[in-house]
Design a protein around this motif. Structure first.
Motif, PDB file in Angstrom:
ATOM      1  N   ALA A   1       0.846  -1.190   0.000  1.00 38.07           N
ATOM      2  CA  ALA A   1       0.000   0.000   0.000  1.00 38.07           C
ATOM      3  C   ALA A   1       0.884   1.244   0.000  1.00 38.07           C
ATOM      4  CB  ALA A   1      -0.914  -0.010   1.217  1.00 38.07           C
ATOM      5  N   SER A   2       0.472   2.255  -0.751  1.00 39.69           N
ATOM      6  CA  SER A   2       1.277   3.484  -0.816  1.00 39.69           C
ATOM      7  C   SER A   2       1.110   4.291   0.470  1.00 39.69           C
ATOM      8  CB  SER A   2       0.856   4.318  -2.025  1.00 39.69           C
ATOM      9  OG  SER A   2      -0.410   4.907  -1.785  1.00 39.69           O
ATOM     10  N   LYS A   3       2.095   5.155   0.711  1.00 36.13           N
ATOM     11  CA  LYS A   3       2.053   6.024   1.896  1.00 36.13           C
ATOM     12  C   LYS A   3       0.855   6.961   1.832  1.00 36.13           C
ATOM     13  CE  LYS A   3       6.998   5.906   2.775  1.00 36.13           C
ATOM     14  NZ  LYS A   3       8.256   6.641   2.793  1.00 36.13           N
ATOM     15  N   ASP A   4       0.505   7.404   0.618  1.00 34.16           N
ATOM     16  CA  ASP A   4      -0.634   8.305   0.458  1.00 34.16           C
ATOM     17  C   ASP A   4      -1.940   7.626   0.855  1.00 34.16           C
ATOM     18  OD1 ASP A   4       1.052  10.289  -0.456  1.00 34.16           O
ATOM     19  OD2 ASP A   4       0.646   9.907  -2.578  1.00 34.16           O
ATOM     20  N   VAL A   5      -2.089   6.350   0.470  1.00 31.67           N
ATOM     21  CA  VAL A   5      -3.307   5.614   0.814  1.00 31.67           C
ATOM     22  C   VAL A   5      -3.387   5.433   2.331  1.00 31.67           C
ATOM     23  CG1 VAL A   5      -4.504   3.389   0.583  1.00 31.67           C
ATOM     24  CG2 VAL A   5      -3.473   4.466  -1.416  1.00 31.67           C
ATOM     25  N   ILE A   6      -2.273   5.087   2.952  1.00 33.34           N
ATOM     26  CA  ILE A   6      -2.251   4.899   4.414  1.00 33.34           C
ATOM     27  C   ILE A   6      -2.537   6.222   5.125  1.00 33.34           C
ATOM     28  CG2 ILE A   6      -0.768   4.324   6.377  1.00 33.34           C
ATOM     29  CD1 ILE A   6       0.536   2.194   4.551  1.00 33.34           C
ATOM     30  N   ALA A   7      -1.966   7.323   4.625  1.00 32.64           N
ATOM     31  CA  ALA A   7      -2.214   8.643   5.228  1.00 32.64           C
ATOM     32  C   ALA A   7      -3.680   9.033   5.111  1.00 32.64           C
ATOM     33  CB  ALA A   7      -1.327   9.690   4.568  1.00 32.64           C
ATOM     34  N   ALA A   8      -4.284   8.758   3.956  1.00 28.64           N
ATOM     35  CA  ALA A   8      -5.703   9.068   3.764  1.00 28.64           C
ATOM     36  C   ALA A   8      -6.563   8.237   4.710  1.00 28.64           C
ATOM     37  CB  ALA A   8      -6.105   8.813   2.317  1.00 28.64           C
ATOM     38  N   GLY A   9      -6.178   6.988   4.932  1.00 28.89           N
ATOM     39  CA  GLY A   9      -6.904   6.137   5.872  1.00 28.89           C
ATOM     40  C   GLY A   9      -6.814   6.664   7.291  1.00 28.89           C
ATOM     41  N   SER A  10      -5.639   7.121   7.669  1.00 23.62           N
ATOM     42  CA  SER A  10      -5.457   7.698   9.017  1.00 23.62           C
ATOM     43  C   SER A  10      -6.317   8.933   9.199  1.00 23.62           C
ATOM     44  CB  SER A  10      -3.984   8.041   9.249  1.00 23.62           C
ATOM     45  OG  SER A  10      -3.203   6.873   9.279  1.00 23.62           O
ATOM     46  N   ALA A  11      -6.364   9.784   8.171  1.00 20.31           N
ATOM     47  CA  ALA A  11      -7.185  10.996   8.242  1.00 20.31           C
ATOM     48  C   ALA A  11      -8.657  10.641   8.378  1.00 20.31           C
ATOM     49  CB  ALA A  11      -6.948  11.858   7.003  1.00 20.31           C
ATOM     50  N   ALA A  12      -9.108   9.643   7.616  1.00 18.78           N
ATOM     51  CA  ALA A  12     -10.515   9.228   7.693  1.00 18.78           C
ATOM     52  C   ALA A  12     -10.823   8.626   9.052  1.00 18.78           C
ATOM     53  CB  ALA A  12     -10.823   8.232   6.577  1.00 18.78           C
ATOM     54  N   ALA A  13      -9.933   7.800   9.579  1.00 21.25           N
ATOM     55  CA  ALA A  13     -10.153   7.156  10.873  1.00 21.25           C
ATOM     56  C   ALA A  13     -10.249   8.175  11.995  1.00 21.25           C
ATOM     57  CB  ALA A  13      -9.045   6.147  11.164  1.00 21.25           C
TER      58      ALA A  13
ATOM     59  N   ALA B   1     -16.628   7.793   8.696  1.00 20.57           N
ATOM     60  CA  ALA B   1     -15.680   8.332   7.717  1.00 20.57           C
ATOM     61  C   ALA B   1     -14.700   7.258   7.251  1.00 20.57           C
ATOM     62  CB  ALA B   1     -14.920   9.514   8.310  1.00 20.57           C
ATOM     63  N   LEU B   2     -14.242   6.408   8.190  1.00 20.87           N
ATOM     64  CA  LEU B   2     -13.331   5.317   7.835  1.00 20.87           C
ATOM     65  C   LEU B   2     -14.007   4.345   6.875  1.00 20.87           C
ATOM     66  CD1 LEU B   2     -10.658   3.764   8.185  1.00 20.87           C
ATOM     67  CD2 LEU B   2     -11.676   2.661  10.193  1.00 20.87           C
TER      68      LEU B   2
ATOM     69  N   ARG C   1      -5.125  -0.927  13.246  1.00 16.39           N
ATOM     70  CA  ARG C   1      -4.791   0.345  13.886  1.00 16.39           C
ATOM     71  C   ARG C   1      -5.830   1.411  13.560  1.00 16.39           C
ATOM     72  NH1 ARG C   1      -2.813   5.173  13.129  1.00 16.39           N
ATOM     73  NH2 ARG C   1      -2.506   4.966  10.890  1.00 16.39           N
ATOM     74  N   LEU C   2      -6.268   1.455  12.284  1.00 18.02           N
ATOM     75  CA  LEU C   2      -7.267   2.455  11.885  1.00 18.02           C
ATOM     76  C   LEU C   2      -8.604   2.228  12.595  1.00 18.02           C
ATOM     77  CD1 LEU C   2      -6.640   2.872   8.039  1.00 18.02           C
ATOM     78  CD2 LEU C   2      -5.777   4.260   9.939  1.00 18.02           C
ATOM     79  N   ARG C   3      -8.964   0.968  12.807  1.00 25.89           N
ATOM     80  CA  ARG C   3     -10.209   0.688  13.541  1.00 25.89           C
ATOM     81  C   ARG C   3     -10.121   1.222  14.971  1.00 25.89           C
ATOM     82  NH1 ARG C   3     -10.052  -4.141  10.425  1.00 25.89           N
ATOM     83  NH2 ARG C   3      -9.024  -5.269  12.104  1.00 25.89           N
ATOM     84  N   VAL C   4      -8.958   1.041  15.590  1.00 27.31           N
ATOM     85  CA  VAL C   4      -8.763   1.547  16.960  1.00 27.31           C
ATOM     86  C   VAL C   4      -8.888   3.070  16.971  1.00 27.31           C
ATOM     87  CG1 VAL C   4      -7.073   1.809  18.812  1.00 27.31           C
ATOM     88  CG2 VAL C   4      -7.382  -0.420  17.719  1.00 27.31           C
ATOM     89  N   VAL C   5      -8.246   3.721  15.999  1.00 25.75           N
ATOM     90  CA  VAL C   5      -8.302   5.185  15.915  1.00 25.75           C
ATOM     91  C   VAL C   5      -9.745   5.643  15.731  1.00 25.75           C
ATOM     92  CG1 VAL C   5      -7.641   7.192  14.506  1.00 25.75           C
ATOM     93  CG2 VAL C   5      -5.944   5.437  15.064  1.00 25.75           C
TER      94      VAL C   5
ATOM     95  N   ASP D   1     -14.972   8.132  17.857  1.00 19.86           N
ATOM     96  CA  ASP D   1     -16.402   8.250  18.133  1.00 19.86           C
ATOM     97  C   ASP D   1     -16.968   7.118  18.988  1.00 19.86           C
ATOM     98  OD1 ASP D   1     -17.567   7.275  14.772  1.00 19.86           O
ATOM     99  OD2 ASP D   1     -16.559   6.123  16.330  1.00 19.86           O
ATOM    100  N   GLY D   2     -16.116   6.259  19.516  1.00 21.87           N
ATOM    101  CA  GLY D   2     -16.583   5.191  20.411  1.00 21.87           C
ATOM    102  C   GLY D   2     -17.233   4.015  19.693  1.00 21.87           C
ATOM    103  N   SER D   3     -17.197   3.978  18.365  1.00 19.32           N
ATOM    104  CA  SER D   3     -17.803   2.865  17.620  1.00 19.32           C
ATOM    105  C   SER D   3     -17.029   1.595  17.859  1.00 19.32           C
ATOM    106  CB  SER D   3     -17.825   3.190  16.130  1.00 19.32           C
ATOM    107  OG  SER D   3     -18.281   2.080  15.408  1.00 19.32           O
ATOM    108  N   ASP D   4     -17.763   0.474  17.968  1.00 24.82           N
ATOM    109  CA  ASP D   4     -17.137  -0.841  18.185  1.00 24.82           C
ATOM    110  C   ASP D   4     -17.218  -1.701  16.930  1.00 24.82           C
ATOM    111  OD1 ASP D   4     -15.722  -2.472  19.798  1.00 24.82           O
ATOM    112  OD2 ASP D   4     -17.457  -3.407  20.757  1.00 24.82           O
ATOM    113  N   VAL D   5     -17.705  -1.112  15.836  1.00 22.70           N
ATOM    114  CA  VAL D   5     -17.911  -1.872  14.606  1.00 22.70           C
ATOM    115  C   VAL D   5     -16.634  -1.863  13.775  1.00 22.70           C
ATOM    116  CG1 VAL D   5     -19.354  -2.115  12.547  1.00 22.70           C
ATOM    117  CG2 VAL D   5     -20.305  -1.140  14.631  1.00 22.70           C
ATOM    118  N   GLU D   6     -16.283  -3.027  13.138  1.00 21.91           N
ATOM    119  CA  GLU D   6     -15.069  -3.116  12.343  1.00 21.91           C
ATOM    120  C   GLU D   6     -15.325  -2.720  10.904  1.00 21.91           C
ATOM    121  OE1 GLU D   6     -13.306  -6.931  12.622  1.00 21.91           O
ATOM    122  OE2 GLU D   6     -12.826  -6.734  14.721  1.00 21.91           O
ATOM    123  N   ALA D   7     -14.324  -2.107  10.276  1.00 25.59           N
ATOM    124  CA  ALA D   7     -14.421  -1.799   8.859  1.00 25.59           C
ATOM    125  C   ALA D   7     -14.429  -3.100   8.071  1.00 25.59           C
ATOM    126  CB  ALA D   7     -13.222  -0.942   8.425  1.00 25.59           C
ATOM    127  N   GLN D   8     -15.193  -3.115   6.983  1.00 25.31           N
ATOM    128  CA  GLN D   8     -15.296  -4.329   6.152  1.00 25.31           C
ATOM    129  C   GLN D   8     -14.191  -4.337   5.122  1.00 25.31           C
ATOM    130  OE1 GLN D   8     -17.572  -6.779   6.882  1.00 25.31           O
ATOM    131  NE2 GLN D   8     -17.862  -5.494   8.653  1.00 25.31           N
TER     132      GLN D   8
END
Length: 197
Positions: A140-152, A158-159, A181-185, A190-197
């Motif tokens: 995965a590119s750094k840009d994709v990972i950075a965008a994921g972090s921002a969304a999380a 948003a994630l 890691r993004l799920r934890v973030v 927002d306190g959500s306990d649901v995992e990204a698919q």
């Protein structure tokens, strides 16, 4: 390709033999792909008599090499003229069965290639699938990972929206530990306990 200094008599005899050889029948089954192919016995059956009538012989020399097997296929004429080619075939497994399979496959393809025989060959799909299965995964590119972090950091909704907007290649290349890691973030956001698919 190796050949004798002259091949005039060999070429004449080979031309006559090729005019007599029928294409090998596809009698063997490949259960993995539910298809048929011409096995080595079928290939030998169609070439044996035409080669003998035209004073030609085939000799094959197999050898195990790193990662597979090589088979040198030599077509000889009674005049002493010859031509040969060596074919490498990767072994699926580094054991006697894997090497035997690679040698048999290389023998069949070597004969068919030098004699210009046609036969639809689904048996080779196994080799193609093995290569596909061992192809390195794209990182995965750094840009994709950075965008994921921002969304999380904006929460689970948003994630999820970001994840669903990724193309399949980016999803497959995304590291599992980074997804966790993004799920934890997102949970922290927002306190959500649901995992990204």
């Amino acid at each position: 390709m190796k050949m004798s200094d002259t091949i005039a008599e060999l070429a004449t005899a080979l031309s006559r033999a090729q005019g007599m050889i029928d294409d090998a029948s596809k009698a063997s089954a490949n259960p993995f792909f539910k298809s048929k192919y011409a096995d080595l016995a079928a290939v030998r059956a169609v070439i044996r008599e035409p080669l003998a009538v035209c004073d030609l012989a085939i000799v094959q020399a197999p050898r195990v090499v790193d990662g597979g097997a090589e088979v040198e296929t030599l077509i000889m004429h009674k005049s002493g003229e010859f031509l040969s080619e060596t074919l490498f075939m990767p072994a699926g497994k580094a054991d006697p069965h894997g090497y035997a399979s690679a040698i048999t496959y290389a023998r069949r393809i070597g004969i068919m290639s030098l004699l210009c025989l046609a036969s639809f060959d689904d048996d080779g799909n196994t080799a193609v699938e093995s290569v596909k299965a061992t192809a390195p995964k794209k990182a995965a590119s750094k840009d994709v990972i950075a965008a994921g972090s921002a969304a999380a950091s904006q929460g689970y909704a948003a994630l999820t929206a970001w994840w669903n907007g990724l193309d399949e290649a980016d999803r497959k290349s995304f590291p599992a530990d980074e997804r966790a890691r993004l799920r934890v973030v997102s949970k922290e956001a927002d306190g959500s306990d649901v995992e990204a698919q």
